[in-house]
Write an enzyme that holds these catalytic residues in place. Structure first.
Site, PDB file in Angstrom:
ATOM      1  N   SER A 240       0.826  -1.196   0.000  1.00  0.00           N
ATOM      2  CA  SER A 240       0.000   0.000   0.000  1.00  0.00           C
ATOM      3  C   SER A 240       0.871   1.261   0.000  1.00  0.00           C
ATOM      4  O   SER A 240       1.659   1.456  -0.917  1.00  0.00           O
ATOM      5  CB  SER A 240      -0.968  -0.029   1.182  1.00  0.00           C
ATOM      6  OG  SER A 240      -2.003   0.904   0.992  1.00  0.00           O
ATOM      7  N   ASP A 472      -9.385  -4.317  -5.066  1.00  0.00           N
ATOM      8  CA  ASP A 472      -8.758  -3.752  -3.873  1.00  0.00           C
ATOM      9  C   ASP A 472      -9.511  -2.497  -3.451  1.00  0.00           C
ATOM     10  O   ASP A 472      -9.740  -1.602  -4.267  1.00  0.00           O
ATOM     11  CB  ASP A 472      -7.302  -3.400  -4.189  1.00  0.00           C
ATOM     12  CG  ASP A 472      -6.475  -3.072  -2.958  1.00  0.00           C
ATOM     13  OD1 ASP A 472      -6.935  -2.264  -2.130  1.00  0.00           O
ATOM     14  OD2 ASP A 472      -5.357  -3.600  -2.835  1.00  0.00           O
ATOM     15  N   HIS A 500      -7.235  -6.236   0.169  1.00  0.00           N
ATOM     16  CA  HIS A 500      -6.161  -5.266   0.008  1.00  0.00           C
ATOM     17  C   HIS A 500      -4.804  -5.966  -0.019  1.00  0.00           C
ATOM     18  O   HIS A 500      -4.445  -6.659   0.932  1.00  0.00           O
ATOM     19  CB  HIS A 500      -6.216  -4.260   1.158  1.00  0.00           C
ATOM     20  CG  HIS A 500      -5.239  -3.136   1.039  1.00  0.00           C
ATOM     21  ND1 HIS A 500      -4.984  -2.498  -0.146  1.00  0.00           N
ATOM     22  CD2 HIS A 500      -4.459  -2.537   1.964  1.00  0.00           C
ATOM     23  CE1 HIS A 500      -4.099  -1.539   0.055  1.00  0.00           C
ATOM     24  NE2 HIS A 500      -3.748  -1.565   1.335  1.00  0.00           N
TER      25      HIS A 500
END
Length: 530
Positions: A240, A472, A500
């Site tokens: 991320s 996601d 995610h």
């Protein structure tokens, strides 16, 4: 962050941590930003480009690059810890130091040691040291841990690395309960005042570090750590926001790129408003996937078999409106009740990992049918990293500090938000209004942003693997495609699925491709899908 931690039963989760990379109420605002040490040029599309730093290490930084860690037992079996120094201000190294917390777990063998593998779980604001000790150092594939020293550094301003501090305890409780879907002028003023109060507290309590927690500075710190570890090149897995941190490193130091995996990738070329709006659409995509799964199950409180996702969303919004008028009891020792803000956060937290969907159904059923808000409060607390003792980790403080420094704010006034709400609601009928108003928080930040949207090419780097998940919620798949296309040596690996990030979440296809890259240096074929 703890993107790969699986949920247990609701009753066992009073101290639940978030399932995916955590984002602040302000949204996940990340950018490829620069400091005075890098210059930019226009890309063919007219966007700025992050330019590499000179290959030679400046003499004034030689003492930092010459450090060696003094490893010690850090109280967690099998792990060692150390503290390294970096300049607080790279433009003025004589202005003082900042201390960086580093941890490692040495390669277990057998096989030839390949060096250090740095990991970062995202955020910004997630503790990489916690992530290493709770997951990566024991949960990464055994063949990877056998060949690499697993290493983590808490970025500047995060956790053990001179953390940014803002609100604590009861004041943070009040902040997280602030209504982010204001119905009238009074509530709009209250929301703006909450953002102002949070920003003022950060400026008052963290004046030393607040101007120096940008992603560019954190990426430069990683190069200091690389040198201190004795590695010629950086091998790294970032999730991320960690992908933005890793991509920024590659842009600044392309010749020092070893094997980089950027999982759940960000697009650093986007301005804050576009990024927040894209992410809002990502949560809508994830919610629709949850809704389709929910109505096929007998315990779904939002609709029966055949109920379309649009109606499931309307049912959830109606429930949120009820909470806005009449919050629910939670049994919380500090007297917190479940209002719309905490309930929305709880639902969003469960979107990060489809493994949390059963818990979300259970929590929604308890709230909607039994008037018990405890389950959704647990999910919300996991998102904010609030402990059972009422204390918060510095996640939310660091998140805001980095985001608000990296990019100009998405909105500068409540009036701008009101004009932008329709676009956010188009992106997500369920979450759009609240996420639009949450995007106002950086407008009141006490430190001016130092970054701007920039694409990252990292010309001359070794191959970089960029991973995207098609549904996601927090890092939409389009961002992975964008970053892979920006990087001169980017290769895109796609996971067709929910949740995610992708590595270590159950796909043998993804895991084998990444493991081979880390162990053999062979990236997957560009465009490979799993």
């Amino acid at each position: 962050m703890h993107t790969r931690r699986r949920p247990r039963s609701l009753r066992a989760h009073r101290s639940l941590r978030a399932y995916g990379t955590l984002i602040a109420a302000a949204g996940l605002l990340v950018s490829a930003c620069s400091t005075g040490h890098s210059t930019s040029a226009a890309s063919p599309a007219g966007a700025a480009v992050l330019r590499a730093l000179p290959a030679a290490t400046p003499s004034e930084l030689s003492a930092y690059y010459g450090q060696r860690p003094d490893w010690r037992d850090c109280g967690v079996e099998g792990f060692q810890c150390a503290t390294l120094k970096a300049p607080l201000d790279y433009a003025d190294p004589a202005a003082g130091d900042i201390r960086l917390a580093v941890a490692r777990k040495k390669a277990t063998g057998p096989g030839e040691r390949l060096g250090s593998l740095l990991v970062n779980p995202g955020g910004p604001g997630g503790s990489a040291v916690d992530y290493l000790q709770s997951y990566a150092g024991i949960g990464y594939p055994a063949e990877v841990r056998a060949r690499y020293d697993m290493v983590a550094v808490d970025p500047r301003g995060v956790a053990r690395s001179e953390p940014v501090e803002c609100l604590n305890g009861r004041r943070m409780d009040a902040y997280t309960q602030t209504d982010t879907t204001p119905d009238d002028a009074r509530e709009k003023t209250a929301l703006a005042d909450a953002y102002k109060g949070f920003a003022e507290a950060c400026g008052r309590r963290s004046a030393k570090v607040l101007r120096h927690v940008s992603t560019v500075e954190a990426a430069r710190d990683m190069d200091v750590v690389r040198a201190a570890l004795g590695d010629e090149k950086l091998t790294y897995v970032g999730a991320s926001y960690g992908t933005f941190l890793g991509a920024t490193y590659a842009g600044l130091f392309p010749e020092r790129v070893g094997r980089l995996v950027l999982d759940g990738a960000m697009d650093p070329s986007l301005p804050a408003r576009k990024m927040n709006q894209d992410q809002t659409a990502g949560f809508e995509t994830a919610f629709r996937s949850f809704a389709k799964d929910c109505v096929r199950r007998s315990d779904c409180p939002l609709g029966g078999a055949g109920t379309p996702p649009e109606q499931v969303g309307k049912n959830l919004k109606a429930f949120f409106r009820q909470l806005d008028a009449t919050p629910l009891d939670t049994g919380d020792a500090d007297g917190r009740r479940l209002g719309e803000a905490l309930a929305t956060t709880g639902v969003i937290a469960a979107m990060y990992d489809e493994g949390a969907w059963p818990m979300l159904r259970e929590a929604l059923t308890a709230a909607m049918k039994e008037k018990d808000g405890a389950g959704l409060l647990v999910l919300s607390d996991s998102y904010y990293e609030r402990g059972a003792d009422g204390r918060y980790a510095n996640l939310m403080s660091a998140n805001a500090a980095v985001n608000c420094l990296d990019l100009p704010p998405a909105f500068s006034s409540p009036e701008e938000v009101e004009k932008g709400v329709p676009d956010f609601e188009k992106a997500s009928p369920v979450f759009g209004e609240g996420l639009a108003w949450a995007s106002l928080s950086c407008a009141y930040w006490p430190v001016k942003p130092t970054g701007e949207p920039r694409s990252i090419a990292a010309k001359g780097s070794a191959p970089i693997v960029v991973v995207g998940t098609t549904r996601d919620p927090a890092t939409p798949y389009a961002w992975a495609r964008a970053l892979a296309s920006q990087l001169s040596a980017g290769t895109l690996l796609t996971y067709d699925g929910d949740g995610h990030t992708a590595y270590g979440r159950g796909s043998a296809c993804i895991d084998s491709a990444i493991n081979r890259y880390l162990l053999e240096g062979t990236p997957p074929k560009n465009g490979k899908r799993c």
